[in-house]
Design a protein around this motif. Structure first.
Motif, PDB file in Angstrom:
ATOM      1  N   PHE A   9      30.281  28.180  36.702  1.00  0.00           N
ATOM      2  CA  PHE A   9      29.378  28.664  35.663  1.00  0.00           C
ATOM      3  C   PHE A   9      28.581  29.863  36.168  1.00  0.00           C
ATOM      4  N   VAL A  10      27.999  29.752  37.347  1.00  0.00           N
ATOM      5  CA  VAL A  10      27.202  30.839  37.913  1.00  0.00           C
ATOM      6  C   VAL A  10      28.074  32.065  38.186  1.00  0.00           C
ATOM      7  N   ALA A  11      29.264  31.855  38.708  1.00  0.00           N
ATOM      8  CA  ALA A  11      30.153  32.979  39.007  1.00  0.00           C
ATOM      9  C   ALA A  11      30.519  33.747  37.739  1.00  0.00           C
ATOM     10  N   VAL A  12      30.845  33.034  36.671  1.00  0.00           N
ATOM     11  CA  VAL A  12      31.186  33.705  35.413  1.00  0.00           C
ATOM     12  C   VAL A  12      29.961  34.430  34.866  1.00  0.00           C
ATOM     13  N   ALA A  13      28.804  33.787  34.920  1.00  0.00           N
ATOM     14  CA  ALA A  13      27.579  34.409  34.422  1.00  0.00           C
ATOM     15  C   ALA A  13      27.258  35.686  35.196  1.00  0.00           C
ATOM     16  N   GLU A  14      27.395  35.656  36.509  1.00  0.00           N
ATOM     17  CA  GLU A  14      27.053  36.817  37.330  1.00  0.00           C
ATOM     18  C   GLU A  14      28.066  37.949  37.177  1.00  0.00           C
ATOM     19  N   ASN A  15      29.320  37.595  36.933  1.00  0.00           N
ATOM     20  CA  ASN A  15      30.371  38.606  36.815  1.00  0.00           C
ATOM     21  C   ASN A  15      30.574  39.094  35.392  1.00  0.00           C
ATOM     22  N   GLY A  16      30.130  38.310  34.413  1.00  0.00           N
ATOM     23  CA  GLY A  16      30.312  38.690  33.017  1.00  0.00           C
ATOM     24  C   GLY A  16      31.761  38.695  32.580  1.00  0.00           C
ATOM     25  N   SER A  17      32.597  38.017  33.347  1.00  0.00           N
ATOM     26  CA  SER A  17      34.035  38.039  33.090  1.00  0.00           C
ATOM     27  C   SER A  17      34.694  36.848  33.783  1.00  0.00           C
ATOM     28  N   PHE A  18      35.586  36.180  33.067  1.00  0.00           N
ATOM     29  CA  PHE A  18      36.355  35.106  33.680  1.00  0.00           C
ATOM     30  C   PHE A  18      37.292  35.670  34.745  1.00  0.00           C
ATOM     31  N   THR A  19      37.869  36.822  34.479  1.00  0.00           N
ATOM     32  CA  THR A  19      38.827  37.418  35.415  1.00  0.00           C
ATOM     33  C   THR A  19      38.156  37.787  36.729  1.00  0.00           C
ATOM     34  N   ARG A  20      37.029  38.486  36.663  1.00  0.00           N
ATOM     35  CA  ARG A  20      36.324  38.880  37.889  1.00  0.00           C
ATOM     36  C   ARG A  20      35.773  37.664  38.631  1.00  0.00           C
ATOM     37  N   ALA A  21      35.285  36.677  37.886  1.00  0.00           N
ATOM     38  CA  ALA A  21      34.784  35.460  38.526  1.00  0.00           C
ATOM     39  C   ALA A  21      35.917  34.726  39.235  1.00  0.00           C
ATOM     40  N   ALA A  22      37.082  34.645  38.599  1.00  0.00           N
ATOM     41  CA  ALA A  22      38.231  33.978  39.218  1.00  0.00           C
ATOM     42  C   ALA A  22      38.624  34.686  40.514  1.00  0.00           C
TER      43      ALA A  22
END
Length: 90
Positions: A9-22
Motif C-alpha cells: 500500500f505504501v509503495a503504491v501510494a509513494e510511487n503513484g503507480s502499480f508498475t513503478r511500485a512493483a
C-alpha cells in the motif's frame, strides 16, 4: 491484516503507480494489483482511484497511508531492537 499489504500500500501510494511500485518491490505488477484489491476488500474501503495513468489516494487512503507508515516504522524499530538484543547490546 498482513504487514506485506501495508508495505505494498505504501509503495503504491509513494510511487503513484502499480508498475513503478512493483519494480521497487521486486515483484510483478498483476500480483501487486491483486494484493491491493484484496487489501481493499478486507478493509471494506477503496484506497486508490485508478486513473488512466497511475493511481491517486482516495480521501480514506490519504488518512490511512500515514498510519501504515507508522506501523511499518514500528516494525522496523522492533526488528532493530530484537537484533541488538540478540547481539547482547542491551
Amino acid at each position: 491484516m498482513d504487514l506485506r499489504h501495508l508495505r505494498y500500500f505504501v509503495a503504491v501510494a509513494e510511487n503513484g503507480s502499480f508498475t513503478r511500485a512493483a519494480e521497487q518491490l521486486g515483484i510483478e505488477q498483476p500480483p501487486l494489483s491483486q494484493q491491493i484489491k484484496q487489501f481493499e476488500n478486507e478493509l471494506g474501503v477503496l484506497l486508490f482511484q485508478r486513473l488512466t495513468r497511475g493511481v491517486r489516494l482516495t480521501d480514506v487512503g490519504a488518512v490511512l497511508v500515514d498510519q501504515a507508515k507508522a506501523i511499518l516504522g514500528m516494525q522496523q524499530q522492533f526488528m532493530s531492537i530484537a537484533t541488538g538484543l540478540g547481539r547482547g547490546e542491551r
